[in-house]
Design an enzyme around this catalytic site. Structure first.
Site, PDB file in Angstrom:
ATOM      1  N   ASP A   1      36.844   8.575 -14.300  1.00  0.00           N
ATOM      2  CA  ASP A   1      36.400   9.146 -13.037  1.00  0.00           C
ATOM      3  C   ASP A   1      34.919   9.504 -13.237  1.00  0.00           C
ATOM      4  O   ASP A   1      34.461   9.651 -14.379  1.00  0.00           O
ATOM      5  CB  ASP A   1      37.244  10.393 -12.749  1.00  0.00           C
ATOM      6  CG  ASP A   1      36.706  11.194 -11.593  1.00  0.00           C
ATOM      7  OD1 ASP A   1      36.600  10.642 -10.498  1.00  0.00           O
ATOM      8  OD2 ASP A   1      36.383  12.383 -11.798  1.00  0.00           O
TER       9      ASP A   1
ATOM     10  N   ASP B   1      32.566  11.907 -10.851  1.00  0.00           N
ATOM     11  CA  ASP B   1      32.214  13.293 -10.539  1.00  0.00           C
ATOM     12  C   ASP B   1      33.113  14.269 -11.296  1.00  0.00           C
ATOM     13  O   ASP B   1      34.324  14.288 -11.088  1.00  0.00           O
ATOM     14  CB  ASP B   1      32.375  13.568  -9.037  1.00  0.00           C
ATOM     15  CG  ASP B   1      31.498  12.670  -8.182  1.00  0.00           C
ATOM     16  OD1 ASP B   1      30.304  12.565  -8.485  1.00  0.00           O
ATOM     17  OD2 ASP B   1      32.005  12.093  -7.213  1.00  0.00           O
TER      18      ASP B   1
HETATM   19  P1  B16 Z   1      30.970  10.319  -1.672  1.00  0.00           P
HETATM   20  P2  B16 Z   1      35.261  10.992  -8.026  1.00  0.00           P
HETATM   21  C1  B16 Z   1      34.808  11.768  -5.525  1.00  0.00           C
HETATM   22  O1  B16 Z   1      34.345  11.231  -6.712  1.00  0.00           O
HETATM   23  C2  B16 Z   1      34.566  13.255  -5.484  1.00  0.00           C
HETATM   24  O2  B16 Z   1      35.365  13.925  -6.456  1.00  0.00           O
HETATM   25  C3  B16 Z   1      34.930  13.786  -4.125  1.00  0.00           C
HETATM   26  O3  B16 Z   1      34.672  15.183  -4.063  1.00  0.00           O
HETATM   27  C4  B16 Z   1      34.100  13.048  -3.066  1.00  0.00           C
HETATM   28  O4  B16 Z   1      34.454  13.495  -1.759  1.00  0.00           O
HETATM   29  C5  B16 Z   1      34.353  11.553  -3.188  1.00  0.00           C
HETATM   30  O5  B16 Z   1      34.020  11.138  -4.502  1.00  0.00           O
HETATM   31  C6  B16 Z   1      33.524  10.756  -2.213  1.00  0.00           C
HETATM   32  O6  B16 Z   1      32.174  10.875  -2.554  1.00  0.00           O
HETATM   33  O7  B16 Z   1      30.815  11.256  -0.491  1.00  0.00           O
HETATM   34  O8  B16 Z   1      29.789  10.365  -2.616  1.00  0.00           O
HETATM   35  O9  B16 Z   1      31.331   8.923  -1.257  1.00  0.00           O
HETATM   36  O10 B16 Z   1      35.667  12.344  -8.505  1.00  0.00           O
HETATM   37  O11 B16 Z   1      36.404  10.094  -7.600  1.00  0.00           O
HETATM   38  O12 B16 Z   1      34.291  10.314  -8.966  1.00  0.00           O
HETATM   39 MG    MG Z   2      36.230  13.767 -10.261  1.00  0.00          MG
END
Ligand code: B16
Ligand code: MG
Length: 211
Positions: free
Chosen positions: A9, A11
């Site tokens: 993952d 974030d």
């Molecule tokens: P974006 P991950 C996710 O990333 C985040 O945890 C989540 O909080 C966010 O809403 C989602 O990506 C979409 O992100 O707005 O930048 O497209 O944890 O799956 O790496």
């Molecule tokens: Mg994450």
């Protein structure tokens, strides 16, 4: 246990952009007068931008149109990208960099499985633009976590079965997605205690002892 590949993952695992997501959503929620705190924020981990907005709007006192919601999501993303622009290679910790290099040196293949549409930009900012063999992200999926699609896509890009791959996640939705897809999961951060995970990481470096 030996895994042929690890799907990370982004974030909250590779880098701390989860904090920037929080700050950007907090700015938007405050402007709209909607209560928002870190407990609610934890429910946004791993879920898409629009689904995150819907969770935040559960506490709103008025209903919003689809057009207003789209504008809010764009406003949040612009705030978020302003924060991302401040990132550099200094935002990749030594521990994460050293562990990734050690795993790759041992022959473990590495990939990304993230719900974020900002994944390519973030990887570029932290100096990992060309590091991963496969990158499955929010730009190539129709269902975000807890659906397993993003991890299944990453495994397919590697040409591997889920049983050969370990997923590393900081979100309960991500652990659920990994298990639903038939992957072993190593949980850390907010998801550390998730009982569906096979491994529980106190630190990223512990991956060295697992793979
Ligand atoms: P974006 P991950 C996710 O990333 C985040 O945890 C989540 O909080 C966010 O809403 C989602 O990506 C979409 O992100 O707005 O930048 O497209 O944890 O799956 O790496
Ligand atoms: Mg994450």
């Amino acid at each position: 246990m030996s895994y042929k590949a690890i799907i990370f993952d982004l974030d909250g695992v590779i880098c701390s952009t989860d904090e920037y997501h929080y700050q950007a959503w907090k700015t938007l929620a405050d402007r709209l007068g909607i209560p928002f705190d870190r407990t609610i924020n934890n429910r946004l981990r791993g879920v898409s931008r629009m689904e995150s907005l819907e969770i935040i709007l559960e506490k709103a006192e008025q209903a919003y149109t689809a057009e207003e919601k789209a504008a809010f999501a764009e406003e949040k993303n612009n705030l978020y990208r302003e924060l991302l622009h401040q990132m550099s290679t200094a935002d990749l910790s030594d521990e994460v960099r050293d562990t990734l290099n050690a795993l790759r040196a041992k022959g473990v293949r590495v990939a990304i499985g993230s719900s974020s549409k900002n994944t390519p930009f973030i990887l570029e900012r932290i100096g990992l633009g060309n590091f991963f063999e496969a990158v499955a992200d929010g730009n190539c999926i129709t269902h975000s976590k807890p659906h397993p699609e993003v991890f299944l896509k990453a495994a397919a890009m590697l040409g591997l079965d889920p049983a050969d791959c370990l997923v590393v996640e900081d979100a309960h939705a991500g652990v659920e997605a990994a298990v639903a897809g038939g992957f072993d999961c190593a949980a850390m951060g907010d998801a550390y205690s998730d009982e569906r995970a096979r491994w529980h990481l106190n630190s990223f470096g512990e991956l060295n002892g697992i793979a």
